[in-house]
Scaffold this motif. Structure first.
Motif, PDB file in Angstrom:
ATOM      1  N   THR A 133       0.845  -1.197   0.000  1.00  0.00           N
ATOM      2  CA  THR A 133       0.000   0.000   0.000  1.00  0.00           C
ATOM      3  C   THR A 133       0.874   1.239   0.000  1.00  0.00           C
ATOM      4  N   VAL A 134       0.691   2.070  -1.000  1.00  0.00           N
ATOM      5  CA  VAL A 134       1.492   3.275  -1.172  1.00  0.00           C
ATOM      6  C   VAL A 134       0.595   4.495  -1.039  1.00  0.00           C
ATOM      7  N   GLU A 192      -6.277   9.764   5.964  1.00  0.00           N
ATOM      8  CA  GLU A 192      -6.995   8.718   5.246  1.00  0.00           C
ATOM      9  C   GLU A 192      -6.080   8.013   4.242  1.00  0.00           C
ATOM     10  N   ALA A 193      -5.168   8.776   3.684  1.00  0.00           N
ATOM     11  CA  ALA A 193      -4.247   8.207   2.696  1.00  0.00           C
ATOM     12  C   ALA A 193      -3.091   7.476   3.353  1.00  0.00           C
ATOM     13  N   THR A 194      -2.583   8.000   4.461  1.00  0.00           N
ATOM     14  CA  THR A 194      -1.309   7.501   4.983  1.00  0.00           C
ATOM     15  C   THR A 194      -1.427   6.415   6.045  1.00  0.00           C
ATOM     16  N   LEU A 195      -2.467   6.471   6.877  1.00  0.00           N
ATOM     17  CA  LEU A 195      -2.563   5.475   7.952  1.00  0.00           C
ATOM     18  C   LEU A 195      -2.722   4.072   7.366  1.00  0.00           C
ATOM     19  N   GLY A 196      -1.876   3.172   7.785  1.00  0.00           N
ATOM     20  CA  GLY A 196      -1.880   1.806   7.280  1.00  0.00           C
ATOM     21  C   GLY A 196      -1.041   1.603   6.032  1.00  0.00           C
ATOM     22  N   ALA A 197      -0.549   2.687   5.446  1.00  0.00           N
ATOM     23  CA  ALA A 197       0.302   2.562   4.256  1.00  0.00           C
ATOM     24  C   ALA A 197       1.711   2.156   4.665  1.00  0.00           C
ATOM     25  N   GLU A 198       2.269   1.174   3.980  1.00  0.00           N
ATOM     26  CA  GLU A 198       3.638   0.745   4.276  1.00  0.00           C
ATOM     27  C   GLU A 198       4.676   1.657   3.646  1.00  0.00           C
ATOM     28  N   ILE A 200       5.085   5.741   2.198  1.00  0.00           N
ATOM     29  CA  ILE A 200       4.535   7.085   2.057  1.00  0.00           C
ATOM     30  C   ILE A 200       5.537   7.920   1.276  1.00  0.00           C
ATOM     31  N   CYS A 201       5.078   8.556   0.207  1.00  0.00           N
ATOM     32  CA  CYS A 201       5.937   9.431  -0.585  1.00  0.00           C
ATOM     33  C   CYS A 201       5.388  10.852  -0.513  1.00  0.00           C
ATOM     34  N   THR A 202       6.186  11.772   0.018  1.00  0.00           N
ATOM     35  CA  THR A 202       5.774  13.175   0.073  1.00  0.00           C
ATOM     36  C   THR A 202       6.440  13.908  -1.087  1.00  0.00           C
ATOM     37  N   THR A 203       5.621  14.401  -2.004  1.00  0.00           N
ATOM     38  CA  THR A 203       6.135  15.000  -3.238  1.00  0.00           C
ATOM     39  C   THR A 203       5.525  16.383  -3.455  1.00  0.00           C
ATOM     40  N   THR A 204       5.281  17.100  -2.373  1.00  0.00           N
ATOM     41  CA  THR A 204       4.609  18.394  -2.476  1.00  0.00           C
ATOM     42  C   THR A 204       5.617  19.522  -2.662  1.00  0.00           C
ATOM     43  N   ALA A 205       5.081  20.714  -2.908  1.00  0.00           N
ATOM     44  CA  ALA A 205       5.911  21.919  -2.964  1.00  0.00           C
ATOM     45  C   ALA A 205       5.739  22.735  -1.691  1.00  0.00           C
ATOM     46  N   SER A 206       5.305  22.096  -0.611  1.00  0.00           N
ATOM     47  CA  SER A 206       5.001  22.806   0.623  1.00  0.00           C
ATOM     48  C   SER A 206       6.267  23.344   1.285  1.00  0.00           C
ATOM     49  N   THR A 207       6.106  24.478   1.957  1.00  0.00           N
ATOM     50  CA  THR A 207       7.186  25.013   2.787  1.00  0.00           C
ATOM     51  C   THR A 207       6.898  24.798   4.264  1.00  0.00           C
ATOM     52  N   GLU A 208       5.729  24.249   4.594  1.00  0.00           N
ATOM     53  CA  GLU A 208       5.344  23.940   5.968  1.00  0.00           C
ATOM     54  C   GLU A 208       4.981  22.458   6.051  1.00  0.00           C
ATOM     55  N   ILE A 222       9.100   6.140   4.625  1.00  0.00           N
ATOM     56  CA  ILE A 222       8.762   7.445   4.053  1.00  0.00           C
ATOM     57  C   ILE A 222       9.852   7.877   3.086  1.00  0.00           C
ATOM     58  N   ASN A 223       9.453   8.260   1.882  1.00  0.00           N
ATOM     59  CA  ASN A 223      10.346   8.939   0.941  1.00  0.00           C
ATOM     60  C   ASN A 223       9.952  10.406   0.918  1.00  0.00           C
ATOM     61  N   ALA A 224      10.782  11.277   1.475  1.00  0.00           N
ATOM     62  CA  ALA A 224      10.490  12.705   1.521  1.00  0.00           C
ATOM     63  C   ALA A 224      11.319  13.400   0.446  1.00  0.00           C
TER      64      ALA A 224
END
Length: 334
Positions: A133-134, A192-198, A200-208, A222-224
């Motif tokens: 699960t991704v 909802e997306a991340t809980l239970g996921a083995e 997690i890829c964070t690919t946002t442009a967020s600064t926070e 986690i791949n950040a």
């Protein structure tokens, strides 16, 4: 010299090849076969940047051929709302023996593919073997590339997508379902997306921070990849503090990673919180996951060696197939 555009890069550099090349690049780095200064970055208004990233691989056995070159790239987060690529630039590579310019390769496509492929190498080393699960946070080019990359190294059967725009999240989920034949869904809440996921890829442009510890299940990897500058963050301090942290390169991470610098400056972690580099794992100089419930984190900054190795691969394929546009840089006769 060959000019190689983005569609040609995508055709000549499939994810399977990119994962193999990134494994070789990380191995060369872990074996001290790479010369690579910290990238030089010009900060510009609007959270924009222009970066210059040179690298050389010194051992011909480490990659397809001895490689050296430089990536020049702009990062313009506002482009995602304009329908344009966020990353734009060129990777220049040179003939190893003569130093003659060999190719100018469109950098946005190289960046998208090699970044996801690097995460795939890290995932293969650190995620639990049965990870299926991704969860992907973000809906841009990197989000799509990471879905494909995770499926290259793990038996992915479920993809969950979160994005600030629900329509784009649904479109990406639909693409994943059709492309990979997996169950895919879009979610309005990150948990909802991340809980239970083995994975997690964070690919946002967020600064926070967008990912908090309460949204990460035990055993997740986690791949950040979205926060590649000191002022940018995707992860809350508690996520970093509670994870076993691995990086592409310590020097880069301790100078450029906002995800790590924030908890470091707050005194919540020390520099020794970084357990190792991906290259060190590959050559046996560091140890990876030690238990099924351990949370592992790959903090990806992106390295010039990844771009140069990728561009050399694309150039070799293009030269062999007669792809790209050939131009002459011969000096004018006097």
């Amino acid at each position: 010299m060959l000019i190689i555009d983005g569609p040609t890069v995508q055709r000549l550099y499939p994810m399977k090849d990119a994962v193999a090349r990134m494994r070789e690049a990380f191995t060369a780095l872990g074996s001290d076969q790479v010369q690579q200064p910290l990238r030089k970055v010009l900060r510009m208004p609007g959270n924009r940047a222009f970066a210059v990233m040179p690298a050389q691989v010194s051992d011909p056995a480490a990659v397809t051929t001895t490689a050296f070159g430089v990536k020049t790239i702009t990062v313009t987060p506002q482009n995602s709302e304009r329908g344009l690529e966020v990353h734009n630039g060129l990777v220049l590579v040179f003939e190893p023996e003569t130093g003659v310019p060999a190719a100018a390769v469109e950098a946005g496509s190289v960046t998208a593919i090699r970044t996801a492929a690097a995460s795939a190498v890290a995932t293969d080393l650190l995620a639990v073997p049965e990870a299926g699960t991704v969860a992907v946070l973000g809906t841009g080019v990197q989000a799509r590339a990471h879905i494909e990359a995770m499926a290259a190294v793990r038996p992915v059967h479920t993809v969950r997508v979160w994005g600030r725009r629900p329509d784009r999240a649904k479109a990406l989920a639909d693409w994943a379902a059709g492309r990979l034949g997996v169950e895919a869904s879009a979610h309005e809440q990150i948990e909802e997306a991340t809980l239970g996921a083995e994975i997690i890829c964070t690919t946002t442009a967020s600064t926070e921070p967008v990912l908090f510890a309460a949204a990460v299940s035990p055993g997740a990897h986690i791949n950040a990849v979205g926060a590649s500058f000191p002022h940018a963050r995707e992860l809350d301090d508690a996520v970093v503090e509670g994870a076993s942290v691995f990086v592409d390169r310590r020097e880069s991470a301790l100078n450029e990673s906002g995800d790590l610098l924030a908890p470091l400056h707050a005194g919540r972690i020390g520099e020794d919180h970084i357990k190792g580099e991906i290259g060190e794992l590959l050559v046996g100089r560091s140890t990876g996951r030690t238990s099924p419930d351990e949370i592992t984190l790959f903090e990806s900054l992106g390295l010039a060696v990844q771009d140069v190795v990728s561009a050399m691969h694309v150039w070799e394929r293009a030269a062999a197939e007669g792809a790209g546009v050939a131009v002459s840089l011969a000096p004018a006769e006097h």
